[in-house]
Design a protein around this motif. Structure first.
Motif, PDB file in Angstrom:
ATOM      1  N   LEU A  76       5.946   8.952   1.394  1.00 43.41           N
ATOM      2  CA  LEU A  76       5.763   7.998   2.014  1.00 43.41           C
ATOM      3  C   LEU A  76       4.239   7.935   2.488  1.00 43.41           C
ATOM      4  CD1 LEU A  76       6.487   5.040   3.283  1.00 43.41           C
ATOM      5  CD2 LEU A  76       6.861   6.493   5.477  1.00 43.41           C
ATOM      6  N   GLU A  77       3.617   6.871   1.802  1.00 36.43           N
ATOM      7  CA  GLU A  77       1.974   6.859   2.406  1.00 36.43           C
ATOM      8  C   GLU A  77       1.649   5.776   2.829  1.00 36.43           C
ATOM      9  OE1 GLU A  77      -2.063   8.138   0.109  1.00 36.43           O
ATOM     10  OE2 GLU A  77      -0.504   8.159  -0.923  1.00 36.43           O
ATOM     11  N   LEU A  78       0.864   5.818   4.037  1.00 35.82           N
ATOM     12  CA  LEU A  78       0.633   4.340   4.669  1.00 35.82           C
ATOM     13  C   LEU A  78      -0.847   4.454   4.567  1.00 35.82           C
ATOM     14  CD1 LEU A  78       2.507   4.918   8.171  1.00 35.82           C
ATOM     15  CD2 LEU A  78       3.378   3.780   5.894  1.00 35.82           C
TER      16      LEU A  78
ATOM     17  N   ILE B 252      -3.261   0.392   7.751  1.00 39.72           N
ATOM     18  CA  ILE B 252      -2.060  -0.345   8.612  1.00 39.72           C
ATOM     19  C   ILE B 252      -2.800  -0.887   9.712  1.00 39.72           C
ATOM     20  CG2 ILE B 252       0.337  -0.633   9.071  1.00 39.72           C
ATOM     21  CD1 ILE B 252      -0.097  -0.149   6.200  1.00 39.72           C
TER      22      ILE B 252
ATOM     23  N   SER C 123      -3.869   5.441   8.780  1.00 36.49           N
ATOM     24  CA  SER C 123      -3.230   5.977   7.402  1.00 36.49           C
ATOM     25  C   SER C 123      -2.643   7.278   7.652  1.00 36.49           C
ATOM     26  CB  SER C 123      -4.881   6.239   6.464  1.00 36.49           C
ATOM     27  OG  SER C 123      -5.288   4.862   6.348  1.00 36.49           O
TER      28      SER C 123
ATOM     29  N   ILE D 204       7.477   0.280   8.374  1.00 34.72           N
ATOM     30  CA  ILE D 204       7.481   1.581   7.463  1.00 34.72           C
ATOM     31  C   ILE D 204       8.900   0.926   6.614  1.00 34.72           C
ATOM     32  CG2 ILE D 204       8.563   3.966   7.085  1.00 34.72           C
ATOM     33  CD1 ILE D 204       6.771   4.659   9.299  1.00 34.72           C
TER      34      ILE D 204
ATOM     35  N   LYS E 256       3.359  -6.341   8.229  1.00 36.33           N
ATOM     36  CA  LYS E 256       1.990  -5.780   8.526  1.00 36.33           C
ATOM     37  C   LYS E 256       1.016  -6.808   8.564  1.00 36.33           C
ATOM     38  CE  LYS E 256       1.246  -3.823   4.090  1.00 36.33           C
ATOM     39  NZ  LYS E 256       2.589  -4.376   3.424  1.00 36.33           N
TER      40      LYS E 256
ATOM     41  N   GLU F 259      -1.512  -1.052   2.961  1.00 36.15           N
ATOM     42  CA  GLU F 259      -0.572  -0.835   2.022  1.00 36.15           C
ATOM     43  C   GLU F 259       0.208   0.293   2.410  1.00 36.15           C
ATOM     44  OE1 GLU F 259      -2.453  -0.033  -1.743  1.00 36.15           O
ATOM     45  OE2 GLU F 259      -3.814  -1.387  -1.317  1.00 36.15           O
ATOM     46  N   ILE F 260       1.449   0.053   1.853  1.00 35.44           N
ATOM     47  CA  ILE F 260       2.687   1.028   2.153  1.00 35.44           C
ATOM     48  C   ILE F 260       3.211   1.613   0.644  1.00 35.44           C
ATOM     49  CG2 ILE F 260       5.068   1.644   2.930  1.00 35.44           C
ATOM     50  CD1 ILE F 260       4.312  -0.237   5.193  1.00 35.44           C
ATOM     51  N   GLU F 261       3.324   2.644   0.241  1.00 33.54           N
ATOM     52  CA  GLU F 261       3.907   3.264  -0.859  1.00 33.54           C
ATOM     53  C   GLU F 261       5.051   4.188  -0.567  1.00 33.54           C
ATOM     54  OE1 GLU F 261       0.915   4.988  -3.504  1.00 33.54           O
ATOM     55  OE2 GLU F 261      -0.581   3.136  -3.372  1.00 33.54           O
ATOM     56  N   THR F 262       6.199   3.857  -0.973  1.00 34.69           N
ATOM     57  CA  THR F 262       7.435   4.696  -0.753  1.00 34.69           C
ATOM     58  C   THR F 262       7.847   5.120  -2.043  1.00 34.69           C
ATOM     59  OG1 THR F 262       8.110   3.159   1.200  1.00 34.69           O
ATOM     60  CG2 THR F 262       9.586   4.372   0.087  1.00 34.69           C
TER      61      THR F 262
END
Length: 637
Positions: free
Chosen positions: A317-319, A322, A336, A362, A368, A372-375
């Motif tokens: 999981l990468e924030l 945000i 981040s 999340i 938000k 960006e959010i990468e899951t």
């Protein structure tokens, strides 16, 4: 002085016996914590002492010279009352004297005022209003005009706590204070303040809590409720655990001996003719008693933690940057963070700082504002929220879990059944086949936790998981999480729980700022106290330096050589800047004098509205003074 004496108390609900023939005493100055799993009868015992429940048998004698005060999990109030009106519903003599005094102030009747003043003196009520104000302030309750019906659950709990503490101070007689989970909905600063308050207060305390640091800080006696009995331990939580282990070892030894005897006696029983003699009848009775001991099950099943979890990929999981605001309130600003496999992160901060909002963002429950959010594709979230469990009224516990799956997968292709998994989390066979609606509040909370874990997630998100969980369940949960191979985020105010589980803290410090700290919760707290202390020292030093510079700067300037080429040429102030400097130098001492006056008024004021007004005025004045001092330095330079 003996406060309470109880003898041979027994209480059952239907076929379930909570406790049987328990006896105890509470003496003046005792500070006692009750430890038991949910459903063992802790809250019921407290209500019996309050007279709100009746024991099936046994006697309770409460000293007529003491008052018993209960802080319950269920709080009764009228929605239309303001906080101030709710606080003044206390019927103690000092509070009634205060009410009469305020009424006399409004009416202006000299005879009424004379009577009111006399009652204030008799009941020593002068300091009570100021103390009530201090308690409310420590519990972050500032708007006393707010309606009780408009408050959140946590706010209601804090107001009720403030009322109870005021009540114990208002009565000038012996008090037994009974508290059921008082630290729920309190942040760490409030819990630490409450620890200090209860330690200093000359009260006798009977406490139910899951907060082990709080328990150790406040109580010196532990009562353990288990298997319908009551066991007594003097000392810390660690001492209780040691005593419990010794008792269980001794019990296992007794059971082993009983089992050997039972086998021999069973052979004898089977050989006996139907018409037994009096002597054989006596031996038969002994046999049944031996059988009871021999069949006692003290085995504590340990969770096999080599469970089969869905594989985590390279990306977890990468924030990225945000941000989130609600109106003018900034919760997240360009935050981040990249979560790693197996990482256990604790999130801390004051209520309303944005912790739960981050969890919702999340998981996609809230949008938000930016970022960006990468899951990772393999991520399966398990979210334990503060919301209650959803279930059908008559649905049984075992069926509720079996609806997910009949079995829970372990490594190497093995499985355990739904019933075995429930037993690992302290649901016995009888409870498993009971309707969920019949469970206690804590048992429902435990079932909710089970429901999340049984779905076998690889990324757990827990929002205040320890609220209303009993200590035995917390121990099982901690052992589970310590061996959990997936990623974990925990939001919690439970210091012991956080210290044991997490080694990385994300601290919400307000205005969208989140501090990334490597270490456990106690280490973060110590670091923050050190930083706050250093900052306070720096602020004091700056103010002292400003005072010195204001008196010395002209002398130093005159003493400098006019042709000193080593010094930078000082820019001459414009006419407008010169006038601004003169005005600031005139206003700074005026502001300082006014600030001193307000501080004196605050120290002597007892009226809530006036205190709030003076506090706001002081904050505004301090800000102006600081701005003036900074601008004065700029102009001098």
């Amino acid at each position: 002085m003996n406060y309470v004496a109880a003898e041979n108390l027994t209480k059952s609900y239907g076929i379930k016996t909570l406790f049987k023939n328990i006896s105890f005493n509470i003496n003046e100055g005792d500070k006692i914590a009750i430890v038991a799993k949910n459903g063992s009868g802790k809250s019921t015992l407290l209500k019996i002492l309050m007279g709100k429940e009746i024991a099936d048998s046994g006697d309770v004698v409460i000293n007529k010279d003491i008052q018993v005060v209960l802080f319950d999990q269920e709080i009764d109030f009228e929605s239309d009352l303001t906080i101030e009106e709710f606080m003044m519903t206390l019927d103690s003599a000092p509070i009634l004297a205060l009410k009469k005094y305020h009424h006399a102030l409004l009416s202006g009747d000299p005879d009424e005022m004379e009577t009111a003043l006399a009652e204030m003196e008799i009941h020593k009520a002068w300091d009570l209003e100021n103390e009530m104000s201090q308690i409310l302030s420590q519990l972050k309750i500032t708007d006393l005009t707010a309606k009780m019906g408009m408050l959140s659950g946590g706010q209601i709990k804090r107001v009720a706590l403030a009322k109870l503490l005021t009540e114990t101070r208002a009565e000038h007689r012996h008090t037994l204070l009974i508290m059921d989970e008082p630290t729920n909905h309190l942040d760490v600063e409030m819990v630490e303040w409450l620890e200090s308050y209860l330690n200093k207060a000359k009260i006798t305390l009977l406490l139910v809590t899951h907060d082990r640091y709080f328990l150790d800080a406040v109580c010196g006696i532990i009562w353990e409720m288990e298997d319908q009995n009551l066991y007594f331990h003097n000392g810390s939580y660690a001492t209780y655990l040691e005593n419990k282990m010794i008792r269980e070892d001794n019990m296992n030894s007794t059971i082993d001996k009983a089992q050997n005897l039972y086998r021999k006696e069973l052979e004898w029983m089977r050989r006996q003719p139907k018409a037994r003699t009096t002597k054989s009848k006596s031996r038969q009775d002994d046999f049944y008693e031996t059988e009871k001991i021999a069949k006692t099950d003290t085995r504590k099943e340990s969770l096999e933690l080599d469970f089969e979890m869905k594989r985590l990929g390279n990306k977890i999981l990468e924030l990225k940057d945000i941000s989130k605001s609600y109106g003018d309130k900034l919760l997240l600003k360009d935050f981040s963070y990249s979560f790693q496999r197996g990482e256990k992160v604790g999130i801390v901060g004051k209520n309303g700082a944005g912790k739960s909002t981050l969890l919702n963002i999340i998981q996609g429950f809230e949008p938000k504002d930016s970022g960006e959010i990468e899951t990772g594709e393999t991520i399966k979230f398990g979210y334990f929220s503060q919301k209650g469990l959803k279930y059908k009224e008559e649905e049984r516990v075992i069926d509720f879990i079996k609806d997910i799956s009949e079995n829970f997968p372990l490594a190497n292709g093995r499985t355990i059944s739904a019933s075995q998994f429930l037993r690992l989390f302290l649901f016995d066979d009888q409870t498993q086949y009971s309707p969920i609606s019949k469970l206690s509040g804590g048992e429902k909370r435990r079932l909710h936790l089970m429901y999340i874990l049984y779905q076998n997630p690889n990324f757990l998100i827990f929002d205040e998981p320890t609220n209303d969980l009993d200590l035995p369940t917390l121990t099982v949960l901690e052992n589970f999480l310590l061996n959990f191979q997936g990623s974990l985020i925990i939001v919690s105010h439970d210091r012991y729980f956080m210290d044991r589980i997490v080694d990385h803290i994300l601290a919400f410090e307000g205005e969208g700022k989140i501090k990334d700290f490597i270490g456990n919760f106690s280490e973060y707290r110590e670091n923050k106290k050190l930083e706050d202390g250093n900052k306070k020292s720096e602020d004091v030093s700056k103010k002292q330096e400003v005072g010195v510079e204001k008196t010395e700067v002209s002398k130093k300037t005159e003493a400098l050589p006019a042709s000193n080429s080593a010094l930078p040429t000082k820019k001459k102030l414009s006419f407008k800047e010169q006038r601004e400097l003169e005005t600031i130098e005139k206003e700074i001492p005026e502001f300082e004098a006014k600030r001193t006056t307000i501080l004196e008024q605050l120290n002597n004021e007892t009226d809530y509205e006036k205190i709030a007004k003076l506090s706001a005025e002081l904050e505004s004045l301090s800000e102006k003074l600081e701005n003036h001092e900074m601008r004065w330095l700029e102009l001098q330079e």
